[in-house]
Design a protein around this motif. Structure first.
Motif, PDB file in Angstrom:
ATOM      1  N   LEU A   1      -7.408  -3.646  40.828  1.00 13.48           N
ATOM      2  CA  LEU A   1      -7.088  -4.932  40.097  1.00 13.48           C
ATOM      3  C   LEU A   1      -7.678  -5.224  38.758  1.00 13.48           C
ATOM      4  CD1 LEU A   1      -6.919  -7.252  43.118  1.00 13.48           C
ATOM      5  CD2 LEU A   1      -4.975  -6.129  42.138  1.00 13.48           C
ATOM      6  N   ASP A   2      -7.073  -5.479  37.948  1.00 16.39           N
ATOM      7  CA  ASP A   2      -7.593  -5.753  36.599  1.00 16.39           C
ATOM      8  C   ASP A   2      -8.254  -7.200  36.546  1.00 16.39           C
ATOM      9  OD1 ASP A   2      -5.873  -8.233  35.573  1.00 16.39           O
ATOM     10  OD2 ASP A   2      -4.119  -6.689  36.152  1.00 16.39           O
ATOM     11  N   VAL A   3      -9.321  -7.346  35.679  1.00 14.43           N
ATOM     12  CA  VAL A   3     -10.104  -8.490  35.795  1.00 14.43           C
ATOM     13  C   VAL A   3      -9.281  -9.828  35.698  1.00 14.43           C
ATOM     14  CG1 VAL A   3     -11.896  -9.735  34.667  1.00 14.43           C
ATOM     15  CG2 VAL A   3     -12.241  -7.166  34.720  1.00 14.43           C
ATOM     16  N   ASP A   4      -8.314 -10.054  34.895  1.00 21.91           N
ATOM     17  CA  ASP A   4      -7.597 -11.076  34.605  1.00 21.91           C
ATOM     18  C   ASP A   4      -6.876 -11.712  36.073  1.00 21.91           C
ATOM     19  OD1 ASP A   4      -8.433 -11.368  31.927  1.00 21.91           O
ATOM     20  OD2 ASP A   4      -6.428 -10.198  31.393  1.00 21.91           O
ATOM     21  N   THR A   5      -6.414 -10.682  36.675  1.00 19.76           N
ATOM     22  CA  THR A   5      -5.655 -10.706  38.213  1.00 19.76           C
ATOM     23  C   THR A   5      -6.719 -11.406  39.046  1.00 19.76           C
ATOM     24  OG1 THR A   5      -4.155  -8.989  37.883  1.00 19.76           O
ATOM     25  CG2 THR A   5      -4.384  -9.950  39.887  1.00 19.76           C
ATOM     26  N   LEU A   6      -7.846 -10.927  38.881  1.00 19.70           N
ATOM     27  CA  LEU A   6      -8.928 -11.401  39.681  1.00 19.70           C
ATOM     28  C   LEU A   6      -9.209 -12.734  39.556  1.00 19.70           C
ATOM     29  CD1 LEU A   6     -11.363  -8.226  39.981  1.00 19.70           C
ATOM     30  CD2 LEU A   6      -9.628  -9.325  42.114  1.00 19.70           C
ATOM     31  N   HIS A   7      -9.547 -13.161  38.149  1.00 21.03           N
ATOM     32  CA  HIS A   7      -9.922 -14.307  37.693  1.00 21.03           C
ATOM     33  C   HIS A   7      -8.844 -15.396  38.080  1.00 21.03           C
ATOM     34  CE1 HIS A   7     -12.890 -12.580  34.485  1.00 21.03           C
ATOM     35  NE2 HIS A   7     -13.361 -12.822  35.532  1.00 21.03           N
ATOM     36  N   ASN A   8      -7.579 -15.137  38.311  1.00 23.38           N
ATOM     37  CA  ASN A   8      -6.585 -16.050  38.686  1.00 23.38           C
ATOM     38  C   ASN A   8      -6.829 -16.366  40.195  1.00 23.38           C
ATOM     39  OD1 ASN A   8      -5.449 -16.004  36.211  1.00 23.38           O
ATOM     40  ND2 ASN A   8      -3.878 -14.507  36.643  1.00 23.38           N
ATOM     41  N   LEU A   9      -7.382 -15.753  40.707  1.00 20.33           N
ATOM     42  CA  LEU A   9      -7.602 -15.896  42.172  1.00 20.33           C
ATOM     43  C   LEU A   9      -8.692 -16.907  42.480  1.00 20.33           C
ATOM     44  CD1 LEU A   9      -7.174 -12.353  43.774  1.00 20.33           C
ATOM     45  CD2 LEU A   9      -5.586 -13.969  43.601  1.00 20.33           C
ATOM     46  N   TYR A  10      -9.668 -16.780  41.984  1.00 20.01           N
ATOM     47  CA  TYR A  10     -10.778 -17.754  42.450  1.00 20.01           C
ATOM     48  C   TYR A  10     -10.658 -19.269  42.614  1.00 20.01           C
ATOM     49  CZ  TYR A  10     -12.367 -19.330  37.663  1.00 20.01           C
ATOM     50  OH  TYR A  10     -12.187 -19.815  36.378  1.00 20.01           O
ATOM     51  N   PRO A  11      -9.828 -19.754  41.677  1.00 19.52           N
ATOM     52  CA  PRO A  11      -9.443 -21.213  41.865  1.00 19.52           C
ATOM     53  C   PRO A  11      -8.990 -21.731  43.390  1.00 19.52           C
ATOM     54  CG  PRO A  11      -8.681 -20.692  39.871  1.00 19.52           C
ATOM     55  CD  PRO A  11      -9.034 -19.431  40.525  1.00 19.52           C
ATOM     56  N   ASP A  12      -8.174 -20.747  43.815  1.00 21.30           N
ATOM     57  CA  ASP A  12      -7.341 -20.651  45.208  1.00 21.30           C
ATOM     58  C   ASP A  12      -8.472 -20.470  46.264  1.00 21.30           C
ATOM     59  OD1 ASP A  12      -4.729 -21.423  44.213  1.00 21.30           O
ATOM     60  OD2 ASP A  12      -5.072 -19.148  43.403  1.00 21.30           O
ATOM     61  N   LEU A  13      -9.394 -19.936  46.054  1.00 24.21           N
ATOM     62  CA  LEU A  13     -10.401 -19.269  47.109  1.00 24.21           C
ATOM     63  C   LEU A  13     -11.477 -20.504  46.935  1.00 24.21           C
ATOM     64  CD1 LEU A  13     -10.964 -15.348  46.259  1.00 24.21           C
ATOM     65  CD2 LEU A  13      -9.951 -16.430  48.311  1.00 24.21           C
ATOM     66  N   LEU A  14     -11.897 -21.178  45.860  1.00 19.23           N
ATOM     67  CA  LEU A  14     -12.863 -22.312  45.823  1.00 19.23           C
ATOM     68  C   LEU A  14     -12.294 -23.551  46.580  1.00 19.23           C
ATOM     69  CD1 LEU A  14     -14.195 -22.057  42.110  1.00 19.23           C
ATOM     70  CD2 LEU A  14     -15.622 -21.877  44.295  1.00 19.23           C
ATOM     71  N   LYS A  15     -11.107 -23.671  46.271  1.00 19.09           N
ATOM     72  CA  LYS A  15     -10.299 -24.900  47.052  1.00 19.09           C
ATOM     73  C   LYS A  15     -10.327 -24.568  48.478  1.00 19.09           C
ATOM     74  CE  LYS A  15      -6.577 -26.360  44.918  1.00 19.09           C
ATOM     75  NZ  LYS A  15      -5.287 -26.540  44.287  1.00 19.09           N
ATOM     76  N   ARG A  16     -10.184 -23.234  48.901  1.00 15.98           N
ATOM     77  CA  ARG A  16     -10.168 -23.203  50.573  1.00 15.98           C
ATOM     78  C   ARG A  16     -11.735 -23.425  51.173  1.00 15.98           C
ATOM     79  NH1 ARG A  16      -5.770 -24.102  49.985  1.00 15.98           N
ATOM     80  NH2 ARG A  16      -6.850 -25.741  51.038  1.00 15.98           N
ATOM     81  N   LEU A  17     -12.534 -23.378  50.380  1.00 17.77           N
ATOM     82  CA  LEU A  17     -13.975 -23.679  50.820  1.00 17.77           C
ATOM     83  C   LEU A  17     -14.065 -25.195  51.419  1.00 17.77           C
ATOM     84  CD1 LEU A  17     -16.410 -21.450  48.611  1.00 17.77           C
ATOM     85  CD2 LEU A  17     -16.005 -21.129  51.121  1.00 17.77           C
TER      86      LEU A  17
END
Length: 821
Positions: free
Chosen positions: A718-734
């Motif tokens: 996966l490219d870095v931009d795709t990964l950066h798009n994911l972290y807001p959703d992961l933080l929200k699930r915490l």
């Protein structure tokens, strides 16, 4: 003569005292007359006794109406004693019999004492044994009048003795004279047949037997219902007595040939009795009747008697017994079928049991009555009483054994078609079940070679959609019985039609949740495989599954949740094991079509469940041949992702959960590699990110698992931009309200940091890292220690991307944490 004159002179005063007003005087007079005549130590001659009796009979007969019971009793006893001693009765009967009639044959009871009435009836019986036919024949009217009244006497002993007297009198006088009034005895005898004492009923039956045998047989029609009731009598003695009487009638009545059809059903009913002894008696007596019939019709039956095989099974009735039934079957059957539909359970039970006996005797003669018989069997098989339905099934087995399939196959198949709703008639599950039951019973006993030409017609007819797609348990049970009967009867002859039988078995398996029935189907499939020489049931699926799927595909776009075809399709895919891997070119398009978002939500939910179950063991189901990989992209894009679009409502929410679960099962199976996902990965991630923030907790949980598995599958691709798009959703699930989801997303974070390609540009992406670290550091001070440990582990993995930045941020927030370790 001198002795009698002397005695009469000596007893004259005693004779006169018989009319005295004093009861004691009358009693002493009778006793003295007895002691001086009958009771003498030196017996008098018959002539002397005759003369004395002639002189005293009239005074004695007057005592029959004495107000004192003892006097009446003694006078009757004395007259009975005289009658047993004298040799001729012509001088006495003209006085005696009218006197007895006056005491017994009146409309109202004149003699109040039961014992006296019994004594008088016994006196009448003694007369029948002492007198000749000529003596008593002239008193026919008197005897009949007396017996008519005494047979219905309230005292049971009088009833029994009256019946005995009736039989004695009927056997004594000439038959042509007795016939004149014998019919008048039948009504009182019939009334007493219902008496509560079995001995009375037995005496009445015997009296009826003799009365009809010696008199006119015309009343037989009137008493048949009463006799039929006695065949159901709770007393075995009554039933066995009636059996003997019926056998005597069928062999000895003068006009018996005209009444065979009346007597036969009653006599053969004994062969359905609950007691083996009565069954054996009935068979034995009817065998004698059959033997006599053979002798009486020897010339007519000569050829058949010569052809009769003496080595035939002993269970087969003899020729005479069979001919008797065959020649009267047409007269017996209609009434019997009416009784089989009677409202009383007992009548239905006995009627179907008797029908079975009759069919055993009728053998192939029943062919000409098959049109009337079959509807009766259909109706009986619908009966609420299990014993009635079981006996009707036994009847059908006998019919199948003796009637040629050329006759019954077409008739029964037409009835099945009509009951299933074919031909424009209304469908009836109970009627269809009964028709199928009769057919199964007939096929089980049918000759295999005679049945062979009809196998194609039978199998193709039963494959009719209206029949094999029924969801009624009784119908499915009988369909299975038909298949078992065909397999057992025809063996390898059924090989050309195995596809049809396999189709029916699969339909039963698919449409029925009854575990016992499903187990029977599973046991039958290997038997069918043996007939097809297929080895095992998986080979059956290999041979016929593709054709069935092609049939199902023809209308799959019209399926709804309640469509039976959907259940059949699901059953095929679940039950075929590795064979389904060879049918993907048909099965997958059907799956995708029915997962279209425009389809019924319940239908889609069923298909998602099916697909998920298959994916759990994909290597032995969908991917057994290694071909499923080429379908993965289409399944995800056209079936799963399309159902992840957010829509308001519970049904769309359930679809999103099911779709995510299915995607997780697919990723969990290990079949989906990056190469299959690359072209649609962006779309997948978009839908997964949407579902991670879903209102439904289950959807969020599964979506986190899916993302975790996706990251593992893609690794560092996966490219870095795709990964950066994911972290807001992961933080929200915490921050999720479910600790389970927070735990799962913690594992996803670890995989997430492992997915960053190296080298990572710390300077360029420092803002992203700062946002990630700050979000995680907040949860390092989480109220739940387990979450703190998980976040610590995450930071250990994530800190490798920029350790100095993480250290700096930790120092900035350290003083704010409640736990500072």
């Amino acid at each position: 003569m001198a002795a009698s004159t002397e005695i009469l002179q000596r007893l004259q005063r005693d004779i006169n005292c018989l009319d005295d007003d004093d009861r004691a005087t009358r009693k002493r007079a009778i006793e003295k007359l007895s002691s001086e005549t009958i009771g003498r130590r030196d017996p008098l001659s018959q002539d002397d006794l005759h003369n004395i009796f002639k002189a005293i009979i009239k005074p004695l007969l007057k005592r029959f109406s004495d107000p004192i019971e003892k006097c009446r009793q003694l006078s009757i006893k004395l007259i009975s004693s005289f009658l047993s001693k004298v040799k001729s009765f012509g001088d006495f009967l003209p006085y005696l019999i009218p006197c007895i009639r006056s005491r017994l044959a009146t409309p109202e009871i004149v003699e109040p004492s039961e014992e006296i009435r019994l004594q008088l009836v016994k006196l009448m019986s003694n007369l029948c044994s002492l007198c000749t036919s000529d003596d008593l024949a002239v008193y026919l009217d008197d005897f009949i009048a007396i017996m008519q009244r005494c047979i219905v006497d309230p005292f049971p002993d009088v009833k029994k003795e009256s019946c005995n007297c009736t039989m004695a009198y009927a056997n004594l006088i000439p038959s042509d004279k007795f016939q004149l009034q014998s019919e008048s005895l039948i009504k009182p005898l019939t009334v007493s047949l219902a008496h509560q004492h079995s001995k009375v009923r037995i005496a009445c039956l015997k009296a009826i037997g003799v009365t009809l045998k010696r008199g006119t047989i015309t009343p037989l029609n009137d008493i048949l219902p009463s006799l039929a009731q006695r065949m159901l009598d709770h007393s075995p003695s009554v039933r066995s007595t009636l059996t003997e009487i019926l056998a005597d009638w069928i062999m000895n009545l003068l006009d018996r040939y005209s009444y065979f059809h009346k007597i036969l059903p009653l006599l053969l009913t004994s062969q359905t009795d609950e007691l083996p002894e009565i069954i054996e008696l009935g068979k034995k007596l009817y065998d004698k009747a059959g033997e006599q019939y053979e002798k009486e019709n020897e010339e007519e039956l000569k050829d058949q008697l010569d052809f009769e095989n003496p080595t035939t099974s002993s269970s087969r009735p003899r020729l005479g017994c069979r001919i008797l039934v065959q020649r009267n079957f047409s007269k017996i059957l209609p009434a019997l079928l009416r009784d089989a539909a009677d409202w009383t359970v007992t009548s239905r039970v006995k009627s179907t049991a008797l029908l079975h006996v009759l069919l055993i005797h009728a053998e192939d003669h029943v062919t000409q009555h098959i049109g009337n018989l079959l509807p009766g069997l259909y109706k009986a098989c619908q009966d609420d009483e299990k014993i009635v339905a079981d006996q009707a099934e036994n009847c059908a087995k006998v019919v199948g054994k003796h009637v040629h399939p050329d006759i019954f196959v077409k008739l029964v198949l037409n009835a099945i078609k009509s009951a299933s709703g074919g031909g424009g008639t209304a469908a009836s599950a109970s009627s269809l079940g009964s028709c199928l039951r009769v057919f199964a019973a007939m096929l089980s006993e049918c000759d295999s070679e005679k049945l062979r030409p009809h196998l194609q017609t039978i199998c193709s007819s039963l494959c009719n959609r209206d029949i094999c797609l029924t969801e009624q348990l009784p119908c499915q049970i009988q369909l299975l019985h038909i298949i078992k009967a065909i397999i057992k009867n025809s063996g390898t002859n059924v090989k050309p039609y195995c596809k049809d039988l396999f189709k029916i078995l699969i339909y039963i398996l698919a449409l029925q949740s009854n575990e016992n029935l499903r187990k029977q189907v599973e046991e039958t499939l290997p038997e069918l495989a043996g007939c097809c020489e297929a080895g095992n049931k998986l080979q059956l699926y290999n041979l016929f599954m593709r054709d069935l799927l092609i049939e199902l595909k023809a209308g799959h776009d019209l399926w709804v949740n309640s469509s039976p075809e959907r259940l059949v399709f699901e059953c095929l895919l679940r039950s075929s094991g590795p064979v389904v891997g060879r049918m993907l070119d048909i099965a997958i398009p059907i799956l995708i079509s029915n997962l279209n978002p425009e389809k019924d939500p319940e239908l889609r939910l069923k298909f998602f469940t099916l697909l998920s179950n298959l994916l759990v063991n994909a290597n032995v189901t969908l991917n057994s041949e290694g071909n499923f990989i080429s379908y993965i992209e289409g399944v995800i894009a056209d079936a799963i992702i399309t159902n992840c679009v957010w829509k308001a409502g519970r049904a769309p929410a359930a679809m999103r959960t099911a779709a995510m679960s299915c995607l997780w099962a697919l990723l969990q199976s290990g079949l989906a590699m990056y190469e299959q996902l690359a072209d649609i990965l962006d779309e997948i991630l978009t839908k997964v990110r949407s579902c991670i923030d879903d209102d439904n907790q289950s959807t969020r949980l599964v979506s986190c698992k899916v993302l975790h598995k996706l990251l593992q599958t893609c690794q560092e691709k996966l490219d870095v931009d795709t990964l950066h798009n994911l972290y807001p959703d992961l933080l929200k699930r915490l921050d999720d309200n479910s600790n389970e989801i927070r735990t799962v997303v913690g594992k996803t974070w670890v995989t997430y940091f492992s997915s960053f390609p190296l080298p990572y540009n710390q300077t360029l992406y420092s803002a992203h890292l700062k946002a990630i670290y700050n979000g995680l550091l907040i949860h390092l001070d989480d109220p739940y220690p387990k979450i703190q440990e998980i976040v610590l582990e995450i930071l250990k993995h994530g800190g490798k991307l920029n350790p100095p930045l993480l250290k700096e941020l930790v120092e900035q927030v350290h003083h704010k944490h409640r736990v500072r370790t």
